[in-house]
Design a protein around this motif. Structure first.
Motif, short mmCIF file in Angstrom:
data_model
loop_
_atom_site.label_atom_id
_atom_site.label_comp_id
_atom_site.label_asym_id
_atom_site.label_seq_id
_atom_site.Cartn_x
_atom_site.Cartn_y
_atom_site.Cartn_z
N UNK A 63 0.83 -1.20 0.00
CA UNK A 63 0.00 0.00 0.00
C UNK A 63 0.87 1.25 0.00
N UNK A 64 0.46 2.30 -0.70
CA UNK A 64 1.24 3.54 -0.69
C UNK A 64 1.18 4.22 0.68
N UNK A 65 2.27 4.85 1.05
CA UNK A 65 2.33 5.62 2.29
C UNK A 65 1.77 7.02 2.02
N UNK A 66 0.92 7.48 2.92
CA UNK A 66 0.37 8.85 2.86
C UNK A 66 0.66 9.53 4.19
N UNK A 67 1.66 10.41 4.17
CA UNK A 67 2.08 11.09 5.39
C UNK A 67 2.28 12.58 5.11
N UNK A 68 2.27 13.37 6.18
CA UNK A 68 2.59 14.80 6.06
C UNK A 68 3.29 15.24 7.34
N UNK A 69 4.35 16.02 7.18
CA UNK A 69 5.15 16.47 8.31
C UNK A 69 4.45 17.63 9.03
#
Length: 269
Positions: free
Chosen positions: A186-192
């Protein structure tokens, strides 16, 4: 232009956001559920107020917290993972009348990309993509989004953040050493955290209201590759993944945010 801004929820994201707004010269009020944290807020130039919102009602100095503020950043996490029985909609229904009668004319509502379902096809998700019709947490978040979007007393921009991470908080730390983790492809979906704060600044400064933004760092490595590499870099025990099951996921597309705000993400994956 100096503005009066209220932040309901001065936690992991709200507190550094408040400090950064003060540094920009804005007058900032902030709420906390901890009486011990009031002095911490005040010491940073944030006028602190004790406010507690629950499904039973609202306690604290909410009127004073909202008083004379033009912009409200509403950052109360639903907490539905820890407490699936929580009624987030009722919590916000208790808060809403206080916002309606206040001076607030603009709201940034912090939501989540969890309103979109994962799928085996790994769809690219824009703001116009179908939202979840089954997950309780998604349905509650969407109901609250609608409460604020459809209110004529103020203009609301919905900010759907992907998974939050920062210098002191990274999901790889929690996954380190775990076994049989699902969805390796699965693709990673993150935000700093730094991008979250910068995006909120930009929305307020550019007066971008009555819209919805997905906010996720544009790169999307697979869960297995990304978390393994981060654990290696941090010298942490590696996670292991269940590759027998078909992965489900999605790719959160932040093209609209980048285009409308002219925004470039600061922290890459």
């Amino acid at each position: 232009m100096k503005q009066r801004i209220c932040i309901i929820g001065c936690g992991w994201l709200g507190f550094p956001l408040a400090k950064s707004l003060v540094k920009k010269g804005h007058l900032v009020k902030g709420s906390t559920t901890s009486s011990e944290k009031i002095s911490t807020l005040n010491s940073e130039g944030i006028e602190g107020f004790l406010v507690q919102v629950s499904s039973e009602g609202l306690l604290g100095a909410i009127e004073n917290c909202l008083a004379d503020c033009d912009v409200l950043v509403l950052n109360i996490p639903p907490g539905l993972r820890k407490n699936p029985e929580a009624n987030y909609v009722k919590q916000m229904q208790h808060l809403l009348p206080y916002v309606e009668v206040s001076a607030v004319k603009h709201v940034v509502f912090i939501s989540s990309t969890s309103v979109y379902d994962d799928d085996e096809s790994m769809p690219i998700i824009s703001e116009t993509s179908p939202t979840s019709t089954s997950a309780n947490s998604a349905k509650q978040l969407l109901s609250v989004e609608a409460l604020f979007q459809n209110n004529s007393s103020f203009k609301t921009t919905i900010l759907r953040f992907s998974g939050l991470f920062g210098e002191d908080r990274h999901p790889a730390t929690f996954l380190s050493g775990k076994t049989n983790l699902k969805h390796p492809d699965a693709p990673v979906n993150l935000i700093h955290q730094k991008d979250c704060i910068s995006i909120i600044h930009t929305i307020i400064e550019q007066n971008i209201w009555n819209t919805v933004f997905n906010a996720s760092t544009p790169s999307h490595p697979t869960r297995k590759n990304y978390y393994t590499s981060i654990c290696e870099a941090k010298n942490l025990p590696l996670p292991s993944f269940d590759t027998a099951q078909i992965s489900k996921g999605k790719i959160i597309d932040s093209t609209k945010l980048a285009r409308v705000l002219g925004y470039e993400f600061k922290i890459k994956l």
